[in-house]
Design an enzyme around this catalytic site. Structure first.
Site, PDB file in Angstrom:
ATOM      1  N   SER A 284       0.829  -1.204   0.000  1.00  0.00           N
ATOM      2  CA  SER A 284       0.000   0.000   0.000  1.00  0.00           C
ATOM      3  C   SER A 284       0.863   1.254   0.000  1.00  0.00           C
ATOM      4  CB  SER A 284      -0.913   0.010   1.228  1.00  0.00           C
ATOM      5  OG  SER A 284      -0.160   0.256   2.401  1.00  0.00           O
TER       6      SER A 284
ATOM      7  N   GLU B 259       6.713  -0.144  -5.210  1.00  0.00           N
ATOM      8  CA  GLU B 259       5.583  -0.355  -6.124  1.00  0.00           C
ATOM      9  C   GLU B 259       4.348  -0.355  -5.244  1.00  0.00           C
ATOM     10  OE1 GLU B 259       2.691  -0.958  -8.024  1.00  0.00           O
ATOM     11  OE2 GLU B 259       3.075  -3.079  -7.618  1.00  0.00           O
TER      12      GLU B 259
ATOM     13  N   GLY C 292       0.184   1.621  -4.384  1.00  0.00           N
ATOM     14  CA  GLY C 292      -1.217   1.504  -4.755  1.00  0.00           C
ATOM     15  C   GLY C 292      -1.555   2.228  -6.046  1.00  0.00           C
TER      16      GLY C 292
ATOM     17  N   GLU D 208      -8.361   4.634  -3.273  1.00  0.00           N
ATOM     18  CA  GLU D 208      -8.185   3.267  -3.759  1.00  0.00           C
ATOM     19  C   GLU D 208      -9.069   2.351  -2.929  1.00  0.00           C
ATOM     20  OE1 GLU D 208      -4.583   0.156  -4.811  1.00  0.00           O
ATOM     21  OE2 GLU D 208      -4.380   1.420  -3.031  1.00  0.00           O
TER      22      GLU D 208
ATOM     23  N   PHE E 285      -9.688  -1.125  -3.441  1.00  0.00           N
ATOM     24  CA  PHE E 285      -9.145  -2.478  -3.317  1.00  0.00           C
ATOM     25  C   PHE E 285     -10.269  -3.480  -3.067  1.00  0.00           C
ATOM     26  CE2 PHE E 285      -5.348  -5.191  -2.376  1.00  0.00           C
ATOM     27  CZ  PHE E 285      -4.578  -4.730  -3.428  1.00  0.00           C
TER      28      PHE E 285
END
Length: 486
Positions: free
Chosen positions: A231, A252, A254, A380, A382
């Protein structure tokens, strides 16, 4: 004995053999049923420190190993992922809640990551430089030493192996912390593959654990490079801690990726692409299309088609039935998804379908007429939630797509590919797919985002992997010792 025999990893961590964890163990839980599938060793700070020290001690001999041997080992690892694919896939289905097709994709990509990493071992890793003196001057890439890898639960096998394999191929040792919730399919599966492939002891340490283990890994002085996938909130903490220690940290993170649907797109294909982009693996993917930006002329029809797709998708236990969506990973994530949906409806969005759940099974959800300030659009999610809002011009679409702190992936659906490229030029993002949705990954392609999505392409492809897991060293050579005036 099966390849992933619980008798081997119960209460243990992997350091080239199997060692009882100092921090104990934790249950391996099947989210679809709540059943305990076993118990996996949990790493604590002491385990991380011991692993990092051992990795540093063993790494130099590995870096000096002929590249043919490193490449051959990576090829064996790729074949083992293929040979044991079904057993690993079964664990992905039961432990992470992925449908069988998603599990098959993970084992396929894991094998490909190993094969591509094998090719890395023989890549030319330097260049001859011009020099004003009578000498040979060149730059070469050398292993960083020990790479710390932290991977999440959602695509546990891919998101671990894509750092582990190239780091090993380039002569590094690895200390790898998978998410405790997917300790087997995202951790011990990788340990078993490299154990069986013949990796020398001490070069790969697999330490499932929580925040304590992650913090210890980032802080350890024997680990100069961190490769983190997770995240944005956690990534910020990892980046801050690494920066204080002057470590290289590859992040790398969200995403809240936009899927732009122009009025000249085939709406049947567009709705299919949109459903896949948002509902695949219950929306638990960093590249998921979190914002559907649809031209106002076709928005109503698009919502109808997307909602019909959502209504037709079966949701249930992927281990026992033919379903399109399995469970969310845990109750915390389910409650967050539902809160974002209900708050967005309160903010003015129209619930076209979904918005309900049983246990951890959340129905695919479509929100129409979504205000840009609504939580399910701005954050986000998810989860399997498709917020739809409209635009009237290319410039407005570009402004909406770019109006996010994230910059991971962008999908553009149009019959005019040059218009699609013109839009892509206006949106900061690490990945663009014209006439495809936002979710894709290949071992040969650089992968990464900008802004709150991370620090750029740090995985995949020769250039990105070499940059991530080696250091540049300048070397000069001359026949005689140089003379100086004093």
């Amino acid at each position: 004995m099966t390849f992933l025999d619980p008798k081997v990893w119960t209460g243990s961590i992997f350091d080239g053999s199997w060692t009882v964890s100092r921090a104990g163990d934790a249950p391996v839980v099947e989210p679809a049923t709540g059943a305990e599938l076993g118990r996996a060793g949990t790493a604590g700070a002491e385990d991380v420190a011991a692993a990092a020290l051992r990795a540093r001690q063993e790494q130099r001999a590995w870096a000096a190993t002929p590249y043919e041997e490193r490449a051959a080992l990576l090829r064996r690892a790729g074949r083992l992922f293929e040979e044991h694919a079904q057993e690993i896939q079964d664990w992905i289905v039961r432990e992470s809640g992925g449908v069988p097709g998603k599990a098959g994709f993970e084992t396929h990509v894991a094998a490909q990551e190993c094969y591509e990493a094998a090719a890395l071992a023989s890549q030319p890793l330097g260049e001859v430089l011009p020099t004003s003196k009578k000498r040979l001057s060149f730059a070469r890439r050398v292993p960083v030493g020990v790479v710390g890898v932290i991977a999440p639960f959602n695509f546990p096998l891919i998101l671990g192996i894509r750092s582990v394999a190239p780091a090993l191929a380039l002569g590094n040792a690895v200390v790898f912390k998978p998410d405790q919730r997917t300790a087997v399919c995202g951790g011990y599966a990788i340990a078993r593959v490299f154990e069986e492939a013949g990796l020398p002891p001490g070069l790969l340490h697999v330490l499932p654990g929580g925040a304590e283990a992650g913090q210890a890994l980032v802080a350890d002085p024997n680990i100069p490079v961190i490769s983190f996938t997770g995240s944005t909130a956690a990534g910020r903490k990892v980046g801050e801690a690494g920066a204080r220690l002057l470590k290289r940290v590859h992040l790398e993170l969200g995403g809240n990726s936009a899927l732009v649907v122009f009025d000249d797109a085939d709406l049947g294909l567009a709705a299919s692409a949109g459903a896949w982009a948002t509902f695949f693996h219950q929306g638990q993917i960093c590249m998921t299309s979190g914002r559907h930006l649809v031209h106002e002329a076709v928005a109503e029809e698009y919502v109808e088609r997307l909602a019909a797709k959502a209504d037709g998708l079966p949701v249930g236990d992927p281990a026992t039935g033919q379903v399109a969506l399995g469970p969310l990973i845990d109750a915390h994530q389910r409650d967050r998804v539902h809160r974002l949906v209900t708050e967005s409806v309160t903010a003015g969005a129209r619930l076209a379908t979904g918005g309900t759940y049983e246990g951890l099974f959340y129905r695919p959800t479509v929100l129409a007429e979504v205000p840009v300030a609504a939580p399910a659009y701005a954050e986000e999610v998810f989860g399997p939630v498709a917020p739809v809002t409209t635009f009237s011009t290319l410039e407005e679409a570009a402004a909406l797509a770019a109006d996010s702190e994230y910059g991971l992936s962008l999908g553009i659906l149009t019959s005019d590919v040059m218009k699609g490229l013109a839009l892509a030029d206006l949106v900061p993002t690490g990945i663009v797919h014209i006439n495809d949705q936002t979710v894709d990954d290949e071992a040969v392609a650089p992968f990464g985002g900008v802004g709150a999505s991370g620090t750029g392409s740090r995985f995949g492809g020769t250039g990105a992997n070499v940059d991530a897991f080696t250091e540049t060293q300048w070397v000069t050579m001359q026949g005689d010792i140089a003379a100086y005036p004093f």
